[in-house]
Design a protein around this motif. Structure first.
Motif, PDB file in Angstrom:
ATOM      1  N   GLU A  12       3.045  33.323  15.907  1.00 38.87           N
ATOM      2  CA  GLU A  12       4.126  33.270  14.883  1.00 38.87           C
ATOM      3  C   GLU A  12       3.732  34.508  13.921  1.00 38.87           C
ATOM      4  OE1 GLU A  12       4.453  28.885  13.609  1.00 38.87           O
ATOM      5  OE2 GLU A  12       5.938  28.766  15.445  1.00 38.87           O
ATOM      6  N   ASN A  13       2.586  34.510  13.469  1.00 41.55           N
ATOM      7  CA  ASN A  13       2.355  35.670  12.681  1.00 41.55           C
ATOM      8  C   ASN A  13       2.352  37.068  13.304  1.00 41.55           C
ATOM      9  OD1 ASN A  13       1.389  33.918  10.706  1.00 41.55           O
ATOM     10  ND2 ASN A  13      -0.800  33.913  11.287  1.00 41.55           N
ATOM     11  N   ALA A  14       2.356  37.124  14.597  1.00 44.71           N
ATOM     12  CA  ALA A  14       2.490  38.624  15.085  1.00 44.71           C
ATOM     13  C   ALA A  14       4.128  38.620  15.255  1.00 44.71           C
ATOM     14  CB  ALA A  14       1.812  38.400  16.568  1.00 44.71           C
ATOM     15  N   GLY A  15       4.814  37.810  15.020  1.00 46.91           N
ATOM     16  CA  GLY A  15       6.307  37.962  14.882  1.00 46.91           C
ATOM     17  C   GLY A  15       6.818  37.336  16.195  1.00 46.91           C
ATOM     18  N   GLY A  16       6.264  36.613  16.756  1.00 41.27           N
ATOM     19  CA  GLY A  16       7.104  35.814  18.072  1.00 41.27           C
ATOM     20  C   GLY A  16       7.398  34.407  17.592  1.00 41.27           C
ATOM     21  N   THR A  17       8.057  33.977  18.590  1.00 39.28           N
ATOM     22  CA  THR A  17       8.474  32.481  18.483  1.00 39.28           C
ATOM     23  C   THR A  17       7.929  31.711  19.405  1.00 39.28           C
ATOM     24  OG1 THR A  17      10.797  33.050  17.469  1.00 39.28           O
ATOM     25  CG2 THR A  17      10.507  30.819  18.284  1.00 39.28           C
ATOM     26  N   TRP A  18       7.231  30.771  19.003  1.00 35.54           N
ATOM     27  CA  TRP A  18       6.459  29.949  19.880  1.00 35.54           C
ATOM     28  C   TRP A  18       7.421  28.548  20.155  1.00 35.54           C
ATOM     29  CZ3 TRP A  18       4.337  24.857  19.955  1.00 35.54           C
ATOM     30  CH2 TRP A  18       3.348  24.546  21.091  1.00 35.54           C
ATOM     31  N   VAL A  19       7.182  28.157  21.487  1.00 37.35           N
ATOM     32  CA  VAL A  19       7.872  27.017  21.965  1.00 37.35           C
ATOM     33  C   VAL A  19       6.961  25.980  22.693  1.00 37.35           C
ATOM     34  CG1 VAL A  19      10.221  27.845  21.929  1.00 37.35           C
ATOM     35  CG2 VAL A  19       8.794  28.221  23.922  1.00 37.35           C
ATOM     36  N   ASP A  20       7.227  24.781  22.694  1.00 33.06           N
ATOM     37  CA  ASP A  20       6.328  23.884  23.579  1.00 33.06           C
ATOM     38  C   ASP A  20       7.152  23.267  24.840  1.00 33.06           C
ATOM     39  OD1 ASP A  20       4.451  22.022  24.403  1.00 33.06           O
ATOM     40  OD2 ASP A  20       4.705  20.568  22.763  1.00 33.06           O
ATOM     41  N   GLU A  21       6.988  24.390  25.735  1.00 33.11           N
ATOM     42  CA  GLU A  21       7.472  24.217  27.132  1.00 33.11           C
ATOM     43  C   GLU A  21       6.518  24.535  28.262  1.00 33.11           C
ATOM     44  OE1 GLU A  21      11.208  26.638  27.285  1.00 33.11           O
ATOM     45  OE2 GLU A  21      11.773  25.753  25.235  1.00 33.11           O
ATOM     46  N   PRO A  22       6.685  23.877  29.322  1.00 33.49           N
ATOM     47  CA  PRO A  22       5.837  24.211  30.559  1.00 33.49           C
ATOM     48  C   PRO A  22       5.751  25.659  30.712  1.00 33.49           C
ATOM     49  CG  PRO A  22       7.111  22.277  31.055  1.00 33.49           C
ATOM     50  CD  PRO A  22       7.519  22.879  29.568  1.00 33.49           C
ATOM     51  N   VAL A  23       7.034  26.322  30.812  1.00 31.50           N
ATOM     52  CA  VAL A  23       7.131  27.729  31.195  1.00 31.50           C
ATOM     53  C   VAL A  23       8.065  28.413  30.183  1.00 31.50           C
ATOM     54  CG1 VAL A  23       8.628  27.672  33.214  1.00 31.50           C
ATOM     55  CG2 VAL A  23       6.965  29.384  33.147  1.00 31.50           C
ATOM     56  N   LYS A  24       7.981  29.396  30.034  1.00 31.23           N
ATOM     57  CA  LYS A  24       9.211  30.099  29.367  1.00 31.23           C
ATOM     58  C   LYS A  24       9.143  31.646  29.881  1.00 31.23           C
ATOM     59  CE  LYS A  24      12.288  30.866  26.201  1.00 31.23           C
ATOM     60  NZ  LYS A  24      13.313  30.148  26.306  1.00 31.23           N
ATOM     61  N   ILE A  25      10.378  32.024  30.132  1.00 28.78           N
ATOM     62  CA  ILE A  25      10.707  33.358  30.482  1.00 28.78           C
ATOM     63  C   ILE A  25      11.537  34.040  29.431  1.00 28.78           C
ATOM     64  CG2 ILE A  25      11.926  34.672  32.267  1.00 28.78           C
ATOM     65  CD1 ILE A  25      11.618  32.628  34.369  1.00 28.78           C
ATOM     66  N   CYS A  26      11.076  35.225  28.740  1.00 32.05           N
ATOM     67  CA  CYS A  26      11.516  35.793  28.082  1.00 32.05           C
ATOM     68  C   CYS A  26      12.095  37.048  28.339  1.00 32.05           C
ATOM     69  CB  CYS A  26      10.715  36.080  26.616  1.00 32.05           C
ATOM     70  SG  CYS A  26      11.278  37.156  25.399  1.00 32.05           S
TER      71      CYS A  26
ATOM     72  N   THR B  97      -4.242  37.955  24.057  1.00 36.68           N
ATOM     73  CA  THR B  97      -4.138  39.579  24.336  1.00 36.68           C
ATOM     74  C   THR B  97      -2.974  40.393  24.082  1.00 36.68           C
ATOM     75  OG1 THR B  97      -5.826  39.006  26.148  1.00 36.68           O
ATOM     76  CG2 THR B  97      -4.943  41.257  26.253  1.00 36.68           C
ATOM     77  N   LEU B  98      -1.737  39.390  24.396  1.00 34.45           N
ATOM     78  CA  LEU B  98      -0.633  39.974  23.962  1.00 34.45           C
ATOM     79  C   LEU B  98      -0.414  40.281  22.387  1.00 34.45           C
ATOM     80  CD1 LEU B  98       1.666  37.705  26.166  1.00 34.45           C
ATOM     81  CD2 LEU B  98       0.901  40.099  26.638  1.00 34.45           C
ATOM     82  N   VAL B  99      -1.141  39.328  21.827  1.00 37.38           N
ATOM     83  CA  VAL B  99      -1.030  39.624  20.281  1.00 37.38           C
ATOM     84  C   VAL B  99      -1.547  40.790  19.830  1.00 37.38           C
ATOM     85  CG1 VAL B  99      -1.863  38.387  18.147  1.00 37.38           C
ATOM     86  CG2 VAL B  99      -0.691  36.828  19.771  1.00 37.38           C
ATOM     87  N   GLU B 100      -2.804  40.941  20.274  1.00 34.39           N
ATOM     88  CA  GLU B 100      -3.716  42.231  20.274  1.00 34.39           C
ATOM     89  C   GLU B 100      -2.933  43.558  20.562  1.00 34.39           C
ATOM     90  OE1 GLU B 100      -6.692  44.002  18.241  1.00 34.39           O
ATOM     91  OE2 GLU B 100      -6.372  41.631  18.372  1.00 34.39           O
ATOM     92  N   ALA B 101      -2.054  43.410  21.478  1.00 33.15           N
ATOM     93  CA  ALA B 101      -1.225  44.478  21.926  1.00 33.15           C
ATOM     94  C   ALA B 101      -0.174  44.764  21.228  1.00 33.15           C
ATOM     95  CB  ALA B 101      -1.091  44.368  23.763  1.00 33.15           C
ATOM     96  N   ASP B 102      -0.131  44.050  20.640  1.00 33.24           N
ATOM     97  CA  ASP B 102       1.091  43.906  19.470  1.00 33.24           C
ATOM     98  C   ASP B 102       2.765  43.979  20.345  1.00 33.24           C
ATOM     99  OD1 ASP B 102       2.700  43.916  17.208  1.00 33.24           O
ATOM    100  OD2 ASP B 102       2.410  46.299  17.006  1.00 33.24           O
ATOM    101  N   VAL B 103       2.759  43.235  21.446  1.00 30.28           N
ATOM    102  CA  VAL B 103       4.112  43.204  22.120  1.00 30.28           C
ATOM    103  C   VAL B 103       4.888  41.826  21.867  1.00 30.28           C
ATOM    104  CG1 VAL B 103       3.148  44.755  23.720  1.00 30.28           C
ATOM    105  CG2 VAL B 103       2.568  42.272  24.048  1.00 30.28           C
TER     106      VAL B 103
END
Length: 180
Positions: A134-148, A111-117
């Motif tokens: 990644e295609n939507a311009g984000g950086t994906w990490v394999d972590e239990p939780v991520k605060i951005c 849903t975040l990808v669709e909202a372009d955020v």
């Protein structure tokens, strides 16, 4: 503080709704179930039907401005339904426009990808969403939780139900900062 939990009429992973709901409530906030239709929603335990929950407010009849934060529970079908609803996507985007905290677990970042955020943000999710993020311009990490932190908006993401404790703790911490 009122916290919106946005879900489709069916397909939400029940534990990804109920555990954050309890954490938000235990922290003294008011969880509010928001959906695209009035009535009840049907939750699931993976592919099996779970409980039903009463909808408190309907997207299009409420606004991000009446909430202090947003939780997007996962389940495979739930975010797929939400991303096809223009009002739901606009509702999500509005939380980012208003710099309000958002939390998304498992498949919910669709849903975040669709909202372009997601552009420029670091987040995690169920691993199959990596390419979409990644295609939507984000950086994906394999972590239990991520605060951005980006600007004054904080995005809390998590991978799966096994990460719910870390997810709930992180979001409640972020909400405490937003309230203070």
């Amino acid at each position: 503080m009122r916290i919106a939990f946005l879900v489709a009429p069916q397909g939400v992973e029940q534990v990804e709704l109920t555990e954050p709901w309890k954490a938000v409530s235990d922290a003294g906030h008011e969880p509010v179930l928001v959906s695209t239709k009035p009535g009840t929603i049907q939750a699931f335990d993976h592919l099996d039907k779970g409980g039903t929950f009463d909808v408190d407010e309907v997207v299009g009849e409420t606004s991000a401005g009446s909430f202090g934060g947003l939780v997007l529970p996962g389940g495979v079908a739930n975010p797929d339904f939400l991303r096809m609803d223009d009002k739901a996507v606009a509702f999500v985007r509005d939380f980012f426009d208003q710099s309000r905290p958002v939390a998304a677990i498992c498949h919910a970042p669709w849903t975040l990808v669709e909202a372009d955020v997601v552009r420029g943000r670091v987040l995690t999710s169920w691993p199959s969403l990596r390419t979409d993020i990644e295609n939507a311009g984000g950086t994906w990490v394999d972590e239990p939780v991520k605060i951005c932190d980006q600007g004054s908006n904080q995005l809390v993401t998590s991978r799966k139900p096994d990460d719910l404790k870390a997810f709930c703790d992180a979001f409640v911490h972020v909400l405490a900062g937003a309230a203070g």
